[in-house]
Design an enzyme around this catalytic site. Structure first.
Site, PDB file in Angstrom:
ATOM      1  CE1 TYR A 155       0.502 -23.549 -32.137  1.00 32.59           C
ATOM      2  CE2 TYR A 155       1.696 -23.421 -34.209  1.00 32.59           C
ATOM      3  CZ  TYR A 155       0.523 -23.604 -33.525  1.00 32.59           C
ATOM      4  OH  TYR A 155      -0.642 -23.826 -34.216  1.00 32.59           O
ATOM      5  CE  LYS A 214       0.472 -20.016 -34.712  1.00 30.95           C
ATOM      6  NZ  LYS A 214      -0.561 -20.857 -35.285  1.00 30.95           N
ATOM      7  CD  GLU A 236      -9.561 -20.435 -35.317  1.00 33.93           C
ATOM      8  OE1 GLU A 236      -8.793 -19.689 -35.947  1.00 33.93           O
ATOM      9  OE2 GLU A 236      -9.369 -20.767 -34.137  1.00 33.93           O
ATOM     10  CG  LEU A 290      -4.371 -17.623 -33.918  1.00 33.57           C
ATOM     11  CD1 LEU A 290      -3.836 -17.566 -32.489  1.00 33.57           C
ATOM     12  CD2 LEU A 290      -3.444 -18.451 -34.789  1.00 33.57           C
TER      13      LEU A 290
END
Ligand code: PDD
Length: 282
Positions: free
Chosen positions: A32, A145, A177, A201
């Site tokens: 996505y 993702k 992250e 990411l």
């Protein structure tokens, strides 16, 4: 009422039919993107579309449009729904097929998307937010993702239940992250952030921030830092499409610096706002 995107068409929500055997439901077998809209313009659309295609490629889903066609589709989608300040969500799954783990021989990828109006998080951008450390239990391909977000969802819920805005994920001592954001510390004028490898990411906002650092002559070190180092940073930032350059003013009950957004954070926020206002229609 807003229209939704389904395989290249803009349709009413009630007309959407998705199979119960869509692999997105059964395996999280899809990817996505979330793209921000400011003043009716898509922000960093090309970068998001490139990443959408990269993620699809990494899990061997072929998107049935050229990037240009897809870009125009997203652009028209925002326009048809009259979105001024808001966001677009788009996902592609491998499609519907009888449940078996290996790829189905005959399945057509399914793309769906929606838009919504959403204001910029001005109050939090001004005051900053708090975050807490949570062990990063996700898989080893966080560069994709993926729709598989259980590790992210569980950590976000834990942070949320304890009154924190975000979790700072760490593998052992190393900060990676956030659940839905990238993390940065600033110490003695240098910005530190985890390198863009398989453990994070590579955020589009992250890329903008690194460009802004260059413009502002803020030295950057893309290297992992530890939880202990995080607590000793002068300033701390999280970033994403939806949260922009968000100051983190405390980790757990430990204040970062003076416990208010720092000087370089403010400079980056100002420079980021200038980028938004350039408003290039893309
Ligand atoms: N999340 N890391 C993770 C795990 C993310 O899910 C996101 C974005 C980011 C930041 O990427 P970007 O700057 O490209 O938005 C980093 C989106 C916003 C979401 O899942 O809603």
């Amino acid at each position: 009422m807003d229209l939704i995107l389904h395989n290249g068409e803009f349709i009413r929500e009630e007309d959407l039919v998705i199979s119960r055997e869509d692999r997105g439901y059964q395996f999280g077998d899809g990817i996505y993107e979330v793209i921000r809209v400011y003043d009716g313009n898509l922000f960093t659309a090309k970068e998001h579309i490139d990443r959408f295609y990269d993620s699809a490629d990494k899990i061997k889903i072929v998107i049935p449009y050229t990037k240009d066609v897809f870009h125009k589709m997203i652009y028209d989608f925002v326009e048809v729904n009259n979105i001024e300040t808001g966001q677009v969500y788009v996902q592609i799954t491998r499609g519907a097929a009888e449940r078996q783990h290996q790829f189905p021989t005959q399945a057509t990828p399914v793309i769906i998307g929606n838009t919504k109006s959403v204001e910029r998080p001005i109050a939090s951008l001004n005051s900053g937010v708090t975050a807490k450390f949570i062990e990063d239990i996700r898989w080893l391909r966080c560069d994709i993702k993926s729709l598989n977000l259980l590790g992210n969802v569980l950590a976000k819920q834990e942070a949320y239940e304890e009154g924190f805005f975000e979790a700072i994920l760490h593998r052992g001592e190393t900060v990676t992250e956030g659940c839905s954001s990238n993390m940065y510390g600033i110490k003695n004028g240098t910005l530190y952030t985890h390198p863009a490898n398989n453990l994070i990411l590579n955020g589009i906002t992250r890329r903008v921030i690194l460009e802004l650092c260059e413009e502002l002559e803020i030295p950057v070190e893309e290297r992992p830092f530890t939880k202990t180092e995080a607590l000793e940073m002068d300033e701390f930032i999280m970033s994403s499409t939806t949260t922009e350059v968000m100051p983190v003013v405390a980790i757990g009950d430990h204040k970062i610096g003076q416990g208010v957004p720092g000087e370089l954070t403010r400079k980056l926020q100002t420079a980021f706002e200038a980028r938004i206002q350039v408003g290039v229609k893309s």
